[in-house]
Scaffold this active site. Structure first.
Site, short mmCIF file in Angstrom:
data_model
loop_
_atom_site.label_atom_id
_atom_site.label_comp_id
_atom_site.label_asym_id
_atom_site.label_seq_id
_atom_site.Cartn_x
_atom_site.Cartn_y
_atom_site.Cartn_z
N HIS A 1 -25.27 -37.04 25.19
CA HIS A 1 -24.49 -36.16 26.11
C HIS A 1 -25.09 -36.44 27.52
CE1 HIS A 1 -24.66 -34.00 22.05
NE2 HIS A 1 -23.40 -33.72 22.40
N ARG B 1 -18.74 -35.10 29.96
CA ARG B 1 -18.31 -33.66 30.05
C ARG B 1 -17.86 -32.89 31.17
NH1 ARG B 1 -17.98 -31.70 24.32
NH2 ARG B 1 -18.28 -33.39 22.80
N MET C 1 -27.93 -15.40 28.04
CA MET C 1 -27.34 -16.09 26.54
C MET C 1 -28.16 -17.69 26.43
SD MET C 1 -23.02 -15.17 26.69
CE MET C 1 -22.98 -15.67 24.96
N GLU C 2 -29.19 -17.83 27.18
CA GLU C 2 -29.66 -19.31 27.03
C GLU C 2 -31.01 -19.38 26.92
OE1 GLU C 2 -27.57 -18.22 29.64
OE2 GLU C 2 -25.70 -19.18 28.85
N ASP D 1 -24.71 -8.22 37.17
CA ASP D 1 -23.81 -6.88 36.65
C ASP D 1 -25.15 -5.97 35.91
OD1 ASP D 1 -23.75 -9.16 34.55
OD2 ASP D 1 -22.94 -7.45 33.25
N1 HPA Z 1 -24.05 -10.41 29.12
C1 HPA Z 1 -24.56 -11.72 28.53
N2 HPA Z 1 -24.60 -12.49 29.49
C2 HPA Z 1 -24.63 -12.30 30.80
C3 HPA Z 1 -24.11 -10.89 31.10
C4 HPA Z 1 -23.83 -10.16 30.10
O1 HPA Z 1 -23.70 -9.06 30.55
N3 HPA Z 1 -24.27 -11.02 32.58
C5 HPA Z 1 -24.68 -12.17 32.89
N4 HPA Z 1 -24.78 -12.89 31.99
#
Ligand code: HPA
Length: 235
Positions: free
Chosen positions: A5, A44, A180-181, A204
């Site tokens: 990769h 990629r 998510m990481e 957010d």
């Molecule tokens: N969820 C998952 N990942 C994110 C979010 C969320 O609300 N905001 C920024 N990354």
């Protein structure tokens, strides 16, 4: 020697790599903040660059979204390119009551609903944590730069759109933010005997239905990027 990769050769990456999810952010950092930046990966479209910041060699490499994607890039950097430290710079949803839009979170540890740790065949639950050296440097640098930083747990989720609506339960455990990481990064670092830290800006607050504008996200990103680069300088 390229990997499946990453097309670079050994020596093409600096010992420390900043890792935004979005490859265009990697390009932006390289073009605006690094000296002598050169492209080292475009497989990629997952752009990677190496240059210097205030004379210190630094690479920036996009990771893509989610643990499988970041897991691949961070694994290859640690194991095949002699990278010692990876600092993820990303966004998170704020979930603890005191976390506000545009805050910076330093992920001291990472809870997860992912099965990533199953590969290690441990007879229990692994607790993915940040490198204390990187965390301490980032916390001190945030203070110096007067960037408000919250330090604590992240929740690293396998899903962005989630039927289970579990965020209130994670908030009850005083988890600061969802992304998510981070868990895959911390586990890869632990397994490789290397260093990792996840710095996030709060884009957010899903429990309060609050969101930042594109312009606010860019400003938040600039702050976080300065924090990450100055942290590298303070190591
Ligand atoms: N969820 C998952 N990942 C994110 C979010 C969320 O609300 N905001 C920024 N990354």
């Amino acid at each position: 020697m390229s990997t499946p990769h990453l097309q670079g050769n050994k020596g093409d990456y600096a010992p420390i790599v900043l890792m935004p999810g979005d490859p265009l952010r990697a390009k932006y950092i390289a073009e605006n903040y690094l000296d002598h930046a050169r492209l080292v990966n475009e497989i990629r479209g997952m752009l990677g660059y190496t240059g210097t910041y205030q004379g210190i060699p630094v690479s920036v490499q996009g990771s893509g979204m989610g643990m499988p994607s970041l897991g691949i890039y961070s694994y290859e950097l640690y194991h095949f390119f002699d990278v010692k430290s990876i600092i993820r710079i990303g966004t998170a949803g704020g979930i603890a009551p005191e976390v506000k839009l545009r805050d910076v979170i330093l992920g001291q540890a990472s809870c997860t609903n992912s099965n990533y740790a199953a590969q290690y065949r441990l007879p229990g639950t692994f607790a993915p944590i940040a490198s204390f050296r990187l965390l301490k440097a980032a916390a001190e640098t945030a203070q110096l730069l007067q960037i408000p930083a919250q330090i604590g747990n992240l929740f690293c989720s396998d899903t962005f759109y989630d039927d289970a609506n579990s965020l209130e339960d994670w908030a009850k455990m005083h988890v600061l933010g969802i992304e998510m990481e981070s868990a895959a990064l911390y586990m890869n670092a632990a397994r490789a005997g290397k260093e990792a830290l996840c710095i996030c800006t709060v884009s957010d607050c899903p429990l309060r239905h609050e969101f930042t504008s594109a312009e606010e996200r860019q400003n938040g990103f600039t702050n976080m990027m300065k924090l990450a680069l100055e942290t590298v300088r303070n190591l």
